[in-house]
Enzyme design. Structure first.
Site, mmCIF file in Angstrom:
data_model
loop_
_atom_site.group_PDB
_atom_site.id
_atom_site.type_symbol
_atom_site.label_atom_id
_atom_site.label_comp_id
_atom_site.label_asym_id
_atom_site.label_seq_id
_atom_site.Cartn_x
_atom_site.Cartn_y
_atom_site.Cartn_z
ATOM 1 N N CYS A 338 51.157 40.353 35.149
ATOM 2 C CA CYS A 338 51.504 40.322 35.463
ATOM 3 C C CYS A 338 52.491 39.003 35.035
ATOM 4 O O CYS A 338 52.158 38.637 33.866
ATOM 5 C CB CYS A 338 51.712 40.148 37.388
ATOM 6 S SG CYS A 338 53.139 39.965 37.983
ATOM 7 N N HIS A 433 49.818 44.947 38.470
ATOM 8 C CA HIS A 433 48.761 45.899 39.173
ATOM 9 C C HIS A 433 47.719 46.793 39.419
ATOM 10 O O HIS A 433 48.014 47.708 40.305
ATOM 11 C CB HIS A 433 49.123 44.513 40.343
ATOM 12 C CG HIS A 433 49.542 43.714 40.497
ATOM 13 N ND1 HIS A 433 49.218 41.967 39.946
ATOM 14 C CD2 HIS A 433 51.159 43.199 41.089
ATOM 15 C CE1 HIS A 433 50.099 41.388 40.703
ATOM 16 N NE2 HIS A 433 51.502 41.554 40.673
#
Length: 489
Positions: A338, A433
């Site tokens: 991310c 994630h």
């Protein structure tokens, strides 16, 4: 089938980090085991650790964990207000699963007595209570912050709306348990005091019978029963609410394991991305912002961040960026998740001032990609394919990353999108994630460093077992008959 009804139950604290979240998760599992349909609720969370619901809304990770313990899908009504700190003075405000802007702490806590927010959280609770019973509620911080109580939307004002039976949790391991419990109860108004049904002493080291005299004294001082003395435990693994627990993981490199350093960013988010990896017996995983410690690792992971540009600037200034670059040049593995993926690129741009005044900053330059931060946040659960294997994860990001030269994606998503940039088996970045919850990904990144094969590890089954162990521990140390008596309608 008619819903078996109980009053809501609420766990509040003498302060932050006393164990409310884990106890609430345990009770979600207990009520499920006992034939009820429980659901968690926390009106307001402040956390950088969040999760995505099946319908693409955001909530605090703790309530997602509690929903998992209750064996139900998570939904934004379980945590209608989520504050995600972007710097020391302001936070992104997520309302009913969607960001509604950034506010300073002063603006958030002082404006309009938060009447509109309180209405929103009461509405969310009412929707949840129409579908589930009992609602397992969690408070925030201390219930006796006198200067903030009249603006409280999370603790006893919420308990009064719900008609909840409230139990006070105190952490005896912090010390001062008599003062904190007695002081907390003494500062309540008569109306607040009427909500309180008992006290739970948490994190007791040693034989709980040694606290019998202390239990009697607390009951005399407060007029409330001490319904349980919970032992300090390390053998039950439940995801922690926030990164206060990371201080226990400031370890170092060791011999005989694959050493993995997770860069300790100031605004590190979603640290639970590494829980599964940390439990792999081949691995020694530690968090660090010390360049000399990072240099000892074979694998360096840059995690997510709530302020990517600010954290990028910080690691350039403290020497960590050079340590990451040197690790890459030495042939070690460098991975970004991310915000960490964004940092691995050539540049990060913020033309809309999403994160602050800096409009552009160079990245680490290890991947040929560039990122532009966007006003709209992407929040999705996803199924993906990684090297022929299927996995699951979720996306929470406010940036759009573009490749500057053709390359392979890290994963292909079920909807056809391509995720991340795969430079080679030792250098890649992904927006997913939870990608490291998947055995195929873990085995791939460990393969260059160990011949030892990973054990077959069903992480979902492992977590289910941990919730059952937690429920068993709570049952054996808490007076459950008193709990059920207080919840009877």
């Amino acid at each position: 089938m008619d819903l078996k009804k109980l009053r809501p139950i609420m766990f509040v604290g003498t302060g932050s980090d006393v164990g409310k979240s884990v106890i609430a998760a345990g009770f979600c599992r207990i009520f499920k085991q006992d034939g009820y349909e429980p659901a968690p609720f926390k009106a307001q969370n402040m956390s950088l650790n969040s999760f995505v619901t099946p319908d693409g809304l955001e909530l605090g990770r703790a309530q997602a964990v509690q929903a998992e313990a209750a064996q139900i899908p998570c939904e934004s009504d379980m945590n209608p207000v989520l504050l995600k700190p972007t710097n020391d003075k302001s936070s992104q405000v997520v309302l009913n699963g969607k960001p509604v802007g950034n506010q300073s702490a002063y603006e958030y806590f002082m404006a309009n007595d938060r009447r509109e927010l309180f209405t929103a959280v009461k509405d969310a609770f009412d929707r949840l209570a129409s579908k589930y019973s009992p609602i397992v509620m969690e408070g925030a911080g201390s219930i006796s912050e006198l200067n903030l109580k009249h603006r409280d939307i999370t603790n006893l004002r919420m308990a009064a709306h719900a008609g909840a039976a409230v139990y006070l949790v105190a952490d005896i391991d912090k010390g001062g348990v008599f003062g904190s419990v007695y002081g907390t109860i003494a500062l309540l108004t008569p109306e607040e005091r009427a909500c309180m049904k008992g006290i739970i002493i948490n994190k007791f080291r040693g034989d709980g019978r040694l606290f019998e005299d202390g239990k009697r004294k607390l009951e005399e001082l407060t007029g409330l029963p001490v319904i349980g003395i919970l032992p300090y435990f390390r053998d039950i693994h439940i995801e922690q609410e926030d990164s206060v627990s990371l201080e226990l993981k400031y370890k170092s490199a060791v011999e005989g394991k694959v050493n993995i350093a997770v860069v300790l960013l100031k605004r590190l988010s979603n640290f639970t991305d590494f829980d599964r990896l940390e439990k792999d017996p081949r691995v020694n995983l530690f968090y660090s912002n010390d360049p000399s410690e990072i240099s000892k690792a074979s694998i360096v992971i840059i995690p997510g961040s709530k302020n990517t540009i600010g954290d990028m600037l910080a690691i350039k200034n403290n020497g960590v960026a050079k340590a990451i670059y040197d690790a890459h040049k030495a042939g070690k593995t460098v991975i970004g998740i991310c915000g960490g993926y964004q940092m691995l690129g050539e540049s990060i741009m913020d033309p809309h001032h999403i994160e602050g005044d800096i409009e552009q900053i160079p990245g680490l330059g290890l991947l040929p990609v560039t990122t532009v931060l966007q006003p709209e946040k992407t929040t999705l659960q996803c199924i993906f394919e990684f090297q022929g294997m299927e996995g699951t994860g979720y996306e929470i990001h406010m940036g759009e990353t573009t490749a500057l030269s053709p390359g392979q994606p890290v994963a292909t998503l079920a909807d056809g999108r391509r995720d991340g940039y795969y430079l080679d088996h030792k250098t890649w970045g992904s927006y997913i994630h939870g990608i490291l919850d998947n055995s195929a990904v873990i085995n791939s990144i460990l393969a260059p460093y160990t011949d030892e094969k990973g054990i077959h590890y069903d992480y979902k089954k492992f977590k289910e077992g941990q919730y059952d162990k937690l429920a068993e521990l709570l049952r054996s140390h808490i007076h459950m008959d008193l709990i059920y008596k207080s919840l009877a309608i």
